[in-house]
Scaffold this motif. Sequence first.
Motif, PDB file in Angstrom:
ATOM      1  N   GLY A  63       0.810  -1.215   0.000  1.00 41.70           N
ATOM      2  CA  GLY A  63       0.000   0.000   0.000  1.00 41.70           C
ATOM      3  C   GLY A  63       0.844   1.266   0.000  1.00 41.70           C
ATOM      4  N   LEU A  64       2.128   1.118   0.303  1.00 43.59           N
ATOM      5  CA  LEU A  64       3.038   2.264   0.312  1.00 43.59           C
ATOM      6  C   LEU A  64       3.710   2.482  -1.036  1.00 43.59           C
ATOM      7  N   LEU A  65       3.517   1.569  -1.970  1.00 42.24           N
ATOM      8  CA  LEU A  65       4.265   1.581  -3.218  1.00 42.24           C
ATOM      9  C   LEU A  65       4.261   2.937  -3.915  1.00 42.24           C
ATOM     10  N   ASP A  66       3.128   3.616  -3.950  1.00 43.35           N
ATOM     11  CA  ASP A  66       3.054   4.893  -4.649  1.00 43.35           C
ATOM     12  C   ASP A  66       3.267   6.094  -3.745  1.00 43.35           C
ATOM     13  N   ARG A  67       3.486   5.910  -2.472  1.00 43.56           N
ATOM     14  CA  ARG A  67       3.550   7.024  -1.537  1.00 43.56           C
ATOM     15  C   ARG A  67       4.944   7.542  -1.206  1.00 43.56           C
ATOM     16  N   PRO A  68       5.996   6.716  -1.276  1.00 43.57           N
ATOM     17  CA  PRO A  68       7.303   7.283  -0.947  1.00 43.57           C
ATOM     18  C   PRO A  68       7.767   8.286  -2.000  1.00 43.57           C
ATOM     19  N   ALA A  69       8.462   9.301  -1.538  1.00 45.80           N
ATOM     20  CA  ALA A  69       9.096  10.269  -2.435  1.00 45.80           C
ATOM     21  C   ALA A  69      10.582  10.298  -2.109  1.00 45.80           C
ATOM     22  N   ASN A  70      11.374  10.494  -3.118  1.00 43.62           N
ATOM     23  CA  ASN A  70      12.812  10.599  -2.938  1.00 43.62           C
ATOM     24  C   ASN A  70      13.243  12.044  -3.105  1.00 43.62           C
ATOM     25  N   CYS A  71      14.166  12.455  -2.258  1.00 45.91           N
ATOM     26  CA  CYS A  71      14.758  13.788  -2.328  1.00 45.91           C
ATOM     27  C   CYS A  71      16.238  13.606  -2.629  1.00 45.91           C
ATOM     28  N   VAL A  72      16.672  14.124  -3.765  1.00 39.30           N
ATOM     29  CA  VAL A  72      18.081  14.015  -4.139  1.00 39.30           C
ATOM     30  C   VAL A  72      18.663  15.409  -4.328  1.00 39.30           C
ATOM     31  N   VAL A  73      19.949  15.525  -4.056  1.00 34.81           N
ATOM     32  CA  VAL A  73      20.651  16.795  -4.213  1.00 34.81           C
ATOM     33  C   VAL A  73      21.382  16.760  -5.546  1.00 34.81           C
ATOM     34  N   VAL A  74      21.157  17.795  -6.341  1.00 35.66           N
ATOM     35  CA  VAL A  74      21.836  17.901  -7.633  1.00 35.66           C
ATOM     36  C   VAL A  74      22.717  19.136  -7.644  1.00 35.66           C
ATOM     37  N   ALA A  75      23.727  19.077  -8.494  1.00 38.47           N
ATOM     38  CA  ALA A  75      24.637  20.201  -8.684  1.00 38.47           C
ATOM     39  C   ALA A  75      24.550  20.636 -10.139  1.00 38.47           C
ATOM     40  N   GLY A  76      24.089  21.856 -10.357  1.00 37.38           N
ATOM     41  CA  GLY A  76      24.044  22.426 -11.700  1.00 37.38           C
ATOM     42  C   GLY A  76      25.272  23.291 -11.891  1.00 37.38           C
ATOM     43  N   LYS A  77      25.934  23.120 -13.041  1.00 35.34           N
ATOM     44  CA  LYS A  77      27.179  23.857 -13.286  1.00 35.34           C
ATOM     45  C   LYS A  77      27.057  24.688 -14.554  1.00 35.34           C
ATOM     46  N   GLU A 149      -0.300  14.191  -4.216  1.00 40.20           N
ATOM     47  CA  GLU A 149      -0.570  13.094  -3.282  1.00 40.20           C
ATOM     48  C   GLU A 149      -1.151  13.652  -1.980  1.00 40.20           C
ATOM     49  N   GLU A 150      -2.166  12.982  -1.452  1.00 42.84           N
ATOM     50  CA  GLU A 150      -2.730  13.416  -0.171  1.00 42.84           C
ATOM     51  C   GLU A 150      -1.664  13.335   0.926  1.00 42.84           C
ATOM     52  N   TRP A 151      -0.944  12.215   0.979  1.00 44.36           N
ATOM     53  CA  TRP A 151       0.126  11.994   1.954  1.00 44.36           C
ATOM     54  C   TRP A 151       1.330  11.429   1.234  1.00 44.36           C
ATOM     55  N   VAL A 152       2.520  11.885   1.627  1.00 42.33           N
ATOM     56  CA  VAL A 152       3.777  11.428   1.036  1.00 42.33           C
ATOM     57  C   VAL A 152       4.698  10.993   2.168  1.00 42.33           C
ATOM     58  N   LEU A 153       5.393   9.908   1.940  1.00 36.97           N
ATOM     59  CA  LEU A 153       6.374   9.389   2.892  1.00 36.97           C
ATOM     60  C   LEU A 153       7.752   9.833   2.421  1.00 36.97           C
ATOM     61  N   ILE A 154       8.473  10.571   3.258  1.00 39.88           N
ATOM     62  CA  ILE A 154       9.791  11.085   2.880  1.00 39.88           C
ATOM     63  C   ILE A 154      10.786  10.827   4.006  1.00 39.88           C
ATOM     64  N   GLY A 155      12.043  11.112   3.728  1.00 38.30           N
ATOM     65  CA  GLY A 155      13.082  10.965   4.738  1.00 38.30           C
ATOM     66  C   GLY A 155      12.873  11.928   5.896  1.00 38.30           C
ATOM     67  N   SER A 156      13.586  11.649   6.984  1.00 35.03           N
ATOM     68  CA  SER A 156      13.473  12.483   8.181  1.00 35.03           C
ATOM     69  C   SER A 156      14.752  13.268   8.461  1.00 35.03           C
TER      70      SER A 156
END
Length: 184
Positions: A63-77, A149-156
């Motif tokens: 049931g969590l399959l569509d709820r996690p979100a990933n946050c990644v850091v990018v570097a634009g040059k 998304e109504e609710w999103v699961l993200i890092g802490s």
Amino acid sequence: MRPPLGTFDNAAPAAERLDLLTPPVAEAVAGGWGGFAADRIVYVDTDPAIADTAVFVEHHGPGLLDRPANCVVVAGKRGGEVTLAACVVLSRTPVDVNGAARRHLGARKASFAPMDTAVDETGMEYGGITPIGLPAAWPLLLDPAVADEEWVLIGSGRRRGKLIVPGKALAALPGAVLVEGLGI
């Protein structure tokens, strides 16, 4: 407390678990933002050994399959200038770093930021970086599907623990911009 999604044994309002968050995340959660009070954010204690999305979803249910979100850091040059930014997409989609993110940052080249840079600049643990509590000067690029998304699961901010947040609350974070095509 029963969390709004998932099956977690240990959930509480994030405002009651500030001691388990990194300082920049705890400060942001305590203060709230964009009309979203801290009591709308839920902290769930999780095992850092299963923090990676696929293993996490397998353990805590499909049931969590569509709820996690990933946050990644990018570097634009561009030239000698480097712009750090965070990109947030649902975990089922990769970030279009060299397309949508690069264009939005006005960079000639974009790539994932080195791990040491991401950790040092955010004050968060690698594998737990979250859009909540990022440096104020950073652009925060969100795929519109995250905000929908109504609710999103993200890092802490740490590999242990996750936050459950309304998608619209992420779109209200300082510096947040919805970027079509960010998640491909």
